[in-house]
Design a protein around this motif. Structure first.
Motif, PDB file in Angstrom:
ATOM      1  N   ALA A  20      86.366  44.882  17.951  1.00 27.25           N
ATOM      2  CA  ALA A  20      87.122  43.723  17.467  1.00 27.25           C
ATOM      3  C   ALA A  20      86.476  42.421  17.912  1.00 27.25           C
ATOM      4  O   ALA A  20      86.101  42.261  19.080  1.00 27.25           O
ATOM      5  N   SER A  21      86.333  41.501  16.962  1.00 30.88           N
ATOM      6  CA  SER A  21      85.954  40.120  17.268  1.00 30.88           C
ATOM      7  C   SER A  21      87.215  39.278  17.145  1.00 30.88           C
ATOM      8  O   SER A  21      87.875  39.294  16.105  1.00 30.88           O
ATOM      9  N   LYS A  33      94.800  34.076  26.459  1.00 30.60           N
ATOM     10  CA  LYS A  33      94.648  35.498  26.746  1.00 30.60           C
ATOM     11  C   LYS A  33      95.186  36.325  25.582  1.00 30.60           C
ATOM     12  O   LYS A  33      96.173  35.963  24.944  1.00 30.60           O
ATOM     13  N   LEU A  34      94.519  37.443  25.313  1.00 39.27           N
ATOM     14  CA  LEU A  34      94.998  38.439  24.359  1.00 39.27           C
ATOM     15  C   LEU A  34      95.930  39.385  25.107  1.00 39.27           C
ATOM     16  O   LEU A  34      95.572  39.929  26.157  1.00 39.27           O
ATOM     17  N   VAL A  35      97.142  39.571  24.567  1.00 38.49           N
ATOM     18  CA  VAL A  35      98.130  40.441  25.196  1.00 38.49           C
ATOM     19  C   VAL A  35      98.360  41.643  24.283  1.00 38.49           C
ATOM     20  O   VAL A  35      98.801  41.484  23.134  1.00 38.49           O
ATOM     21  N   ALA A  59      89.211  47.185  23.224  1.00 35.38           N
ATOM     22  CA  ALA A  59      90.575  47.519  23.642  1.00 35.38           C
ATOM     23  C   ALA A  59      91.587  47.360  22.512  1.00 35.38           C
ATOM     24  O   ALA A  59      92.627  48.022  22.506  1.00 35.38           O
ATOM     25  N   LEU A  60      91.295  46.506  21.564  1.00 28.58           N
ATOM     26  CA  LEU A  60      92.204  46.255  20.439  1.00 28.58           C
ATOM     27  C   LEU A  60      91.777  47.092  19.243  1.00 28.58           C
ATOM     28  O   LEU A  60      90.642  47.011  18.787  1.00 28.58           O
ATOM     29  N   LYS A  61      92.699  47.905  18.738  1.00 23.40           N
ATOM     30  CA  LYS A  61      92.416  48.803  17.628  1.00 23.40           C
ATOM     31  C   LYS A  61      93.291  48.455  16.419  1.00 23.40           C
ATOM     32  O   LYS A  61      94.367  47.877  16.577  1.00 23.40           O
ATOM     33  N   PRO A  62      92.840  48.809  15.184  1.00 26.33           N
ATOM     34  CA  PRO A  62      93.700  48.606  14.011  1.00 26.33           C
ATOM     35  C   PRO A  62      95.054  49.285  14.215  1.00 26.33           C
ATOM     36  O   PRO A  62      95.133  50.426  14.695  1.00 26.33           O
ATOM     37  N   GLY A  63      96.104  48.582  13.884  1.00 27.81           N
ATOM     38  CA  GLY A  63      97.456  49.096  14.070  1.00 27.81           C
ATOM     39  C   GLY A  63      98.105  48.668  15.365  1.00 27.81           C
ATOM     40  O   GLY A  63      99.321  48.808  15.538  1.00 27.81           O
ATOM     41  N   ASP A  64      97.307  48.143  16.308  1.00 31.67           N
ATOM     42  CA  ASP A  64      97.869  47.688  17.582  1.00 31.67           C
ATOM     43  C   ASP A  64      98.649  46.392  17.387  1.00 31.67           C
ATOM     44  O   ASP A  64      98.234  45.501  16.627  1.00 31.67           O
ATOM     45  N   LEU A  65      99.751  46.263  18.109  1.00 32.58           N
ATOM     46  CA  LEU A  65     100.512  45.017  18.151  1.00 32.58           C
ATOM     47  C   LEU A  65      99.961  44.147  19.269  1.00 32.58           C
ATOM     48  O   LEU A  65      99.663  44.648  20.372  1.00 32.58           O
ATOM     49  N   TYR A  66      99.827  42.861  19.011  1.00 30.86           N
ATOM     50  CA  TYR A  66      99.230  41.967  20.007  1.00 30.86           C
ATOM     51  C   TYR A  66      99.782  40.556  19.854  1.00 30.86           C
ATOM     52  O   TYR A  66     100.354  40.188  18.821  1.00 30.86           O
ATOM     53  N   GLU A  67      99.601  39.766  20.886  1.00 33.30           N
ATOM     54  CA  GLU A  67      99.956  38.341  20.879  1.00 33.30           C
ATOM     55  C   GLU A  67      98.924  37.603  21.715  1.00 33.30           C
ATOM     56  O   GLU A  67      98.035  38.208  22.319  1.00 33.30           O
TER      57      GLU A  67
END
Length: 612
Positions: A20-21, A33-35, A59-67
């Motif tokens: 992920a970029s 920060k990415l949460v 660490a961030l994958k498609p389908g993950d929820l983030y803020e």
């Protein structure tokens, strides 16, 4: 100090290996920060040039929820692609490259060939989703249109909204199906020969869930708009804002295979930069077209009658491919006998419509009593394909207090006349969903705000707006589910009685538009228009190398006599709305003797004196 001006694409993007970029524009933040919601981990972003914060992560994958955290506040991504829990929920990572496109052989139509069908996803079908819209594509193909225009799909609060209250321009409304469902719809449209136009809003951001100002100076106090402070296209820190919106244009074309954008109310975009934001968008799109070999169009809605918007960059224009012209609609409306209140007061029956046929703009330097000033410039030299015309659209239906369609305002005969008037113009014709079968349901103004104070403010504002017109009754509650539900199309009517007749009539008009070379021609020079205000008639004469056609528009409530122009060949009828075939008042002869013809009241007749 010279700073490198290369700016990243905002939001989250995945490369071929799944990495992920992440890029966030927050020029005044001290830390971003990415949460990740799955484990509550917090990953710092690195501050770069021009206010951007970036991160490369596995660490961030498609389908993950983030803020993101900005100034210690937890916020959704300003360039989020998916909000499955609504505008107030976390963002969901989506891989734009994961969809398996099958439209490689698709080639966008030429702009002059577009026959447009405007629709609202939430009310076009009972389910109000992209998937249910797919089920109606064969109907649209059979109707004969070749481009659908989808009202805005950017994420808004709740499930029911016109779309102009979107707060995440990169995001696809969750209740419609989200980004993958939109990609699937576009792919299906292309397989059936339908181009897709998407309505986008770059003049304001909606009220509920708008977090942009918490990231940075997306707005400026330099200008006021009907929606508050203007989007910051020319004030301090505007470069990041310009990048945010111009990259959005490219995303719709590149990643969603959208064929054209219709930009809402660009007259409300405030930009005094040496290069206007629309020019910048044009240049970036041109670079994309050169790279891909595809065709994509930029069409604007604007209330300025200013050809600068649609002139090419080489002539000092903004380079837009086309525009809506409301003035044709206004003139057509008053010609049909509808009221002349508000902005309609500037338009005269018959004569204003005749002028729009010939000149596109009715006000092209003339004094406007409604505006109390001279208004507009002449549209000389601009081809007909740059102008989109219609007898109704979402605005002019939905902005009425009760949202009445033309089918509820004029007779069955007048509806057919209005349709004919649109299709014989040298401009691009557009239908509003349901008009082709005389849908009687209204299309009302509706919202679904979850903020109680905002919802009540909208209710009061709507009532206040129409109180000024001294109209009887009350405006329907825009927050009511009933208002939203009553605005949906009634597909069960399509095969019934006069609705089926109207549908067949529209099919015939569309077929003629495609088949007859002169009607298909967008040459604004090859047209002559004769207006008879006293008799409430207009005769439109158009020609090309192979053919000449004459259209007779009788807006009067009684029959009118006409003499068709002299020609080498006899005139033969292509269509007449008064014929028994269309439930009309009387048949018009198939051929015309001595060039004399009687055309029934409130009807439209079209003749040719040569082959197609």
């Amino acid at each position: 100090m010279i700073i490198e001006d290369q700016m990243p694409v905002p939001g989250v993007r995945f490369n071929e290996s799944g990495r992920a970029s992440v890029a966030v524009w927050a020029p005044e933040a001290e830390q971003v920060k990415l949460v990740l919601q799955k484990d509550q981990s917090r990953i710092p972003l690195e501050k770069g040039n021009l206010g951007f914060w970036t991160l490369q992560t596995d660490a961030l994958k498609p389908g993950d929820l983030y803020e993101f955290t900005v100034k210690e506040e937890l916020l959704p991504d300003p360039a989020t692609l998916s909000q499955p829990q609504g505008v107030h929920g976390p963002s969901c990572a989506y891989n734009l490259n994961q969809f398996a496109w099958t439209d490689n052989s698709w080639a966008n139509h030429s702009l002059k060939d577009y026959i447009i069908y405007e629709l609202h996803t939430g009310t076009f079908t009972a389910d109000g989703t992209f998937a249910s819209m797919e089920e109606k594509l064969d109907y649209l193909v059979d109707l004969g249109v070749n481009a659908i225009e989808i009202m805005p799909v950017s994420q808004f609060a709740g499930p029911g909204n016109w779309g102009y209250d979107g707060v995440f321009p990169y995001c696809v409304q969750d209740s419609y199906g989200g980004p993958k469902a939109l990609q699937q719809l576009v792919n299906a449209c292309h397989e059936k020969g339908l181009a897709v136009i998407l309505d986008v809003v770059y003049n304001h951001i909606g009220p509920e869930g708008n977090v942009l100002s918490q990231y940075g100076p997306y707005f400026t106090e330099k200008y006021n708009t009907p929606w508050g402070n203007a989007i910051n296209f020319d004030d301090a820190w505007c470069d990041g804002v310009r990048q945010y919106f111009s990259e959005n244009v490219l995303m719709w074309f590149r990643d969603f295979h959208i064929d054209a954008l219709r930009m809402d109310a660009v007259h409300a975009i405030k930009d005094m930069s040496p290069v206007h934001i629309l020019q910048e968008m044009r240049m970036k799109v041109d670079a994309l077209l050169a790279e891909t070999g595809k065709k994509h169009f930029l069409i604007v809605e604007m209330d300025l009658n200013d050809t600068r918007f649609i002139k090419p960059l080489t002539e000092g224009g903004y380079g837009m491919d086309g525009q809506w012209i409301d003035e044709f609609h206004h003139a057509l409306r008053v010609s049909s006998g509808q009221e002349k209140s508000g902005y309609y007061s500037d338009f005269e029956p018959i004569t204003s419509l005749a002028k729009s046929y010939k000149d596109a703009y009715v006000f092209d330097g003339l004094y406007s009593d409604h505006r109390k000033r001279k208004f507009g410039v002449k549209a000389d030299g601009r081809p007909g394909e740059q102008f989109v015309v219609f007898s109704q659209n979402h605005d002019h239906v939905g902005n009425r207090m009760l949202g009445e369609r033309t089918s509820q305002l004029v007779s069955f005969e007048m509806q057919k006349l209005l349709a004919g008037a649109v299709f014989v113009s040298p401009y691009l014709p557009m239908l509003f969903m349901g008009e082709e079968y005389s849908e009687p349901n209204p299309f009302m103004y509706f919202v679904s705000h979850t903020d109680p104070e905002l919802a009540e403010a909208v209710r009061k504002g709507r009532k206040r707006e129409f109180a000024a017109f001294h109209l009887e009754g009350e405006a329907p509650d825009p927050m009511s589910e009933e208002t939203f539900g009553n605005s949906k199309l009634q597909w069960e009517l399509v095969d019934l009685g006069p609705h089926q007749v109207m549908l067949q009539y529209y099919k015939k008009l569309i077929a003629l538009r495609k088949q007859e070379s002169t009607l298909h021609n967008a040459d604004r020079e090859a047209i002559a228009v004769e207006a008879d205000e006293a008799n409430e008639t207009i005769v439109v004469r158009r020609w090309s190398n192979k053919q000449e056609v004459v259209a007779i528009l009788n807006f009067a409530k009684s029959d009118r006599e006409f003499t068709l122009p002299e020609g080498q060949n006899a005139w033969r009828k292509l269509i007449a709305s008064s014929d028994a075939l269309w439930n009309g008042a009387g048949n018009v002869p198939d051929s015309v003797a001595n060039n004399a013809i009687s055309v029934p009241a409130e009807s439209f007749a079209l003749f040719t004196n040569s082959g197609s």
